[in-house]
Design a protein around this motif. Structure first.
Motif, PDB file in Angstrom:
ATOM      1  N   TYR A  64      17.124  -6.271   7.666  1.00 36.71           N
ATOM      2  CA  TYR A  64      16.222  -6.438   7.937  1.00 36.71           C
ATOM      3  C   TYR A  64      15.875  -8.006   8.052  1.00 36.71           C
ATOM      4  O   TYR A  64      16.090  -8.573   6.926  1.00 36.71           O
ATOM      5  CB  TYR A  64      15.170  -6.023   7.056  1.00 36.71           C
ATOM      6  N   SER A 110      13.746  -9.133  -5.461  1.00 36.50           N
ATOM      7  CA  SER A 110      12.169  -9.036  -4.839  1.00 36.50           C
ATOM      8  C   SER A 110      12.079  -7.528  -4.372  1.00 36.50           C
ATOM      9  O   SER A 110      10.794  -6.934  -4.476  1.00 36.50           O
ATOM     10  CB  SER A 110      11.913  -9.872  -3.812  1.00 36.50           C
ATOM     11  N   SER A 131       6.993  -7.343  -0.521  1.00 40.47           N
ATOM     12  CA  SER A 131       8.277  -8.005  -0.021  1.00 40.47           C
ATOM     13  C   SER A 131       8.859  -6.602   0.956  1.00 40.47           C
ATOM     14  O   SER A 131       9.047  -5.641   0.336  1.00 40.47           O
ATOM     15  CB  SER A 131       9.340  -8.068  -1.149  1.00 40.47           C
ATOM     16  N   GLY A 132       9.336  -7.035   1.928  1.00 39.27           N
ATOM     17  CA  GLY A 132       9.820  -5.913   3.101  1.00 39.27           C
ATOM     18  C   GLY A 132      10.566  -5.013   2.596  1.00 39.27           C
ATOM     19  O   GLY A 132      10.754  -3.970   2.315  1.00 39.27           O
ATOM     20  N   SER A 133      11.760  -5.403   1.974  1.00 37.25           N
ATOM     21  CA  SER A 133      12.739  -4.689   1.375  1.00 37.25           C
ATOM     22  C   SER A 133      12.314  -3.812   0.211  1.00 37.25           C
ATOM     23  O   SER A 133      13.073  -2.825  -0.092  1.00 37.25           O
ATOM     24  CB  SER A 133      14.070  -5.457   1.003  1.00 37.25           C
ATOM     25  N   ARG A 169      11.918  -0.042   0.716  1.00 41.21           N
ATOM     26  CA  ARG A 169      13.144   0.857   0.621  1.00 41.21           C
ATOM     27  C   ARG A 169      13.423   1.263  -0.791  1.00 41.21           C
ATOM     28  O   ARG A 169      13.956   2.385  -1.092  1.00 41.21           O
ATOM     29  CB  ARG A 169      14.266   0.382   1.429  1.00 41.21           C
ATOM     30  N   SER A 208      13.768 -16.275   1.435  1.00 39.80           N
ATOM     31  CA  SER A 208      13.974 -15.382   2.518  1.00 39.80           C
ATOM     32  C   SER A 208      12.849 -15.341   3.472  1.00 39.80           C
ATOM     33  O   SER A 208      12.998 -15.369   4.806  1.00 39.80           O
ATOM     34  CB  SER A 208      14.329 -13.882   2.126  1.00 39.80           C
TER      35      SER A 208
HETATM   36  O1  PMV Z   1      12.297  -8.465   1.563  1.00 38.21           O
HETATM   37  P1  PMV Z   1      12.884  -9.673   1.749  1.00 38.21           P
HETATM   38  O2  PMV Z   1      11.800 -10.861   2.019  1.00 38.21           O
HETATM   39  O3  PMV Z   1      13.428  -9.894   0.224  1.00 38.21           O
HETATM   40  O4  PMV Z   1      13.976  -9.925   2.682  1.00 38.21           O
HETATM   41  C1  PMV Z   1      15.473  -8.977   2.560  1.00 38.21           C
HETATM   42  C2  PMV Z   1      16.302  -9.594   3.354  1.00 38.21           C
HETATM   43  C3  PMV Z   1      17.817  -9.327   3.285  1.00 38.21           C
HETATM   44  O5  PMV Z   1      17.955  -8.991   1.879  1.00 38.21           O
HETATM   45  C4  PMV Z   1      18.540 -10.568   3.648  1.00 38.21           C
HETATM   46  C5  PMV Z   1      17.959  -8.276   4.218  1.00 38.21           C
HETATM   47  C6  PMV Z   1      17.623  -6.813   3.720  1.00 38.21           C
HETATM   48  O6  PMV Z   1      17.291  -6.081   4.403  1.00 38.21           O
HETATM   49  O7  PMV Z   1      17.551  -6.655   2.487  1.00 38.21           O
END
Ligand code: PMV
Length: 331
Positions: free
Chosen positions: A16, A109, A141-143, A146, A192
Motif C-alpha cells: 500500500y 503502526s 493507519s492504513g496497514s 490488515r 510514511s
Molecule cells: O499504514 P502505514 O501508514 O504505516 O503505511 C504502510 C506502508 C508500507 O508499510 C510501506 C506498505 C504496506 O503496505 O504496509
C-alpha cells in the motif's frame, strides 16, 4: 469500561503506497500482506470519566512514560472517532507497549492501531464485526486494517469508507516464513504518511504505479492459490522495488535505504544462487525482510547473521511465520 487487546505486525507482499483520500485513509490501490507471529502490540484502554483529557502512556515497566500532547495527537484523534461512533464523551487512559523498535519500517503502526481499535471499540461499548473493526483500524493507519486478521490478508481499496476493508485469504497450503533483518532501530526521518503524500503529489512514477498494482495483485493471488513460492517471492520483490522507485521519483526524493539495505539484498541474491527460495521486501525504512519457506527460515536467518555479522552488531535477525489476528486478552 476497560479492555486490553493484542495485535501483530504485518508485512505487505503487495504494498500500500499512496492515498486517494487522506481523511478517510482510502488507499490508491488494494494491497496484500502476511500477519506475523512475532512482536505483538498490547494495548489497554480504560475510560476515565473524571479526567479532562486523554492520557496516553507508552512503554513497559520502568520505561513507561506519558506521551506529550503533540506525540499523542494521532491516538487522541483516533479515540475521537471511536467516541463519535459510540456517542460517548469520556476521556480514556491508553497504555501501549510494542516489542519491536517503533518507527523503523517494521509496521509497528499496523499492530499499534489494530490493537487500539479493538481495545477502544470494546472499552467504549461498540460491538463491531471484524470487517467494521478493519475499517476503523484503517483510520488510524492504513496497514492496521490488515492486522485485524491473521495469516494472509487482502485490503480492498474500495471507493468509500464502507467498501475499504481487509479480509483474510486462503494460503494455498504455503507455509511462508519471513526473516526480518533489523539494520537499524532508529526512528525513520520521514514518516510514511508524509512520504506517501510527497510521492502522490510530486512523483511522475506514482500514476504508473497505481496502474501496475492490480495486475501484480492478481498474479500474487494466483501464485498463492497454487502454492508457488517462487512466483510469490518474485512478485513481492518486484512490487517492493517498484514502490521504492515511486518514492525516489518524489521531490524531494524519499530514500529509506542505507548501505546495509544493499548488503542485505546481496545476501538474498546469493541465497538464490545457492538454490534457496529467498526474496526480499522493504517498507518505509532500511530494514530488509526476507520471504522464504517457513521450514527454511531458521537457516536463512543463520546465513544472514553470518554474512552480515560486521553490520548487525548487537542487532538481531528475527524469524517469523504466519501469526494470528487481533484479539482481546484478560489483563
Ligand atoms: O499504514 P502505514 O501508514 O504505516 O503505511 C504502510 C506502508 C508500507 O508499510 C510501506 C506498505 C504496506 O503496505 O504496509
Amino acid at each position: 469500561m476497560r479492555a486490553t487487546a493484542s495485535a501483530h505486525p504485518n508485512i505487505a507482499l503487495i504494498k500500500y503506497w499512496g492515498k486517494r483520500d487522506e481523511r478517510l485513509a482510502l488507499p490508491a490501490t488494494s494491497s496484500l500482506s502476511l500477519t506475523l507471529d512475532l512482536a505483538p502490540t498490547v494495548t489497554t484502554v480504560e475510560l476515565s470519566p473524571e479526567a479532562h483529557s486523554d492520557d496516553v502512556r507508552w512503554g513497559r515497566g520502568a520505561d513507561l512514560r506519558t506521551m506529550s500532547a503533540a506525540e499523542a495527537t494521532r491516538v487522541v484523534g483516533f479515540l475521537d472517532l471511536v467516541r463519535a461512533a459510540a456517542g460517548r464523551m469520556e476521556p480514556a487512559v491508553v497504555s501501549t507497549a510494542n516489542e519491536i523498535p517503533t518507527g523503523a519500517g517494521l509496521a509497528s503502526s499496523a499492530s499499534g492501531f489494530a490493537a487500539l481499535a479493538l481495545a477502544a471499540a470494546t472499552a467504549y461499548g461498540l460491538d463491531l464485526s471484524p470487517r467494521e473493526l478493519s475499517r476503523l483500524a484503517r483510520r488510524g493507519s492504513g496497514s492496521a486494517s490488515r492486522s485485524i486478521f491473521g495469516g494472509l490478508v487482502q485490503w480492498h481499496a474500495g471507493h468509500d469508507d464502507e467498501s475499504s476493508y481487509a479480509e483474510p485469504i486462503d494460503d494455498g497450503g504455503l507455509e511462508l516464513g519471513l526473516v526480518v533483518v533489523v539494520l537499524t532501530g532508529e526512528r525513520k526521518a520521514v514518516g510514511s504518511r508524509e512520504a506517501m503524500r510527497r510521492t502522490v503529489e510530486t512523483s511522475p512514477y506514482f500514476e504508473p504505479w497505481t496502474r501496475a498494482v492490480p495486475e501484480q495483485l492478481a498474479q500474487m493471488r494466483s501464485a498463492l492459490a497454487s502454492g508457488d513460492l517462487r512466483a510469490v517471492g518474485e512478485i513481492a520483490e518486484s512490487n517492493a522495488l517498484r514502490m521504492h522507485a515511486t518514492m525516489l521519483g518524489a521531490l524531494p526524493p524519499v530514500r529509506y535505504w542505507n548501505e546495509g539495505t544493499i548488503e542485505a539484498l546481496d545476501v538474498v541474491s546469493r541465497l538464490r544462487e545457492d538454490g534457496v527460495d529467498a526474496y526480499a521486501t522493504m517498507d518505509a525504512g532500511p530494514n530488509v525482510k526476507i520471504l522464504c519457506h517457513r521450514r527454511e527460515a531458521d537457516d536463512v536467518a543463520e546465513r544472514v547473521r553470518g554474512d552480515l555479522r560486521h553490520r548487525l552488531g548487537a542487532r538481531d535477525v528475527l524469524v517469523a511465520g504466519a501469526g494470528p489476528g487481533a484479539s482481546l486478552i484478560d489483563a
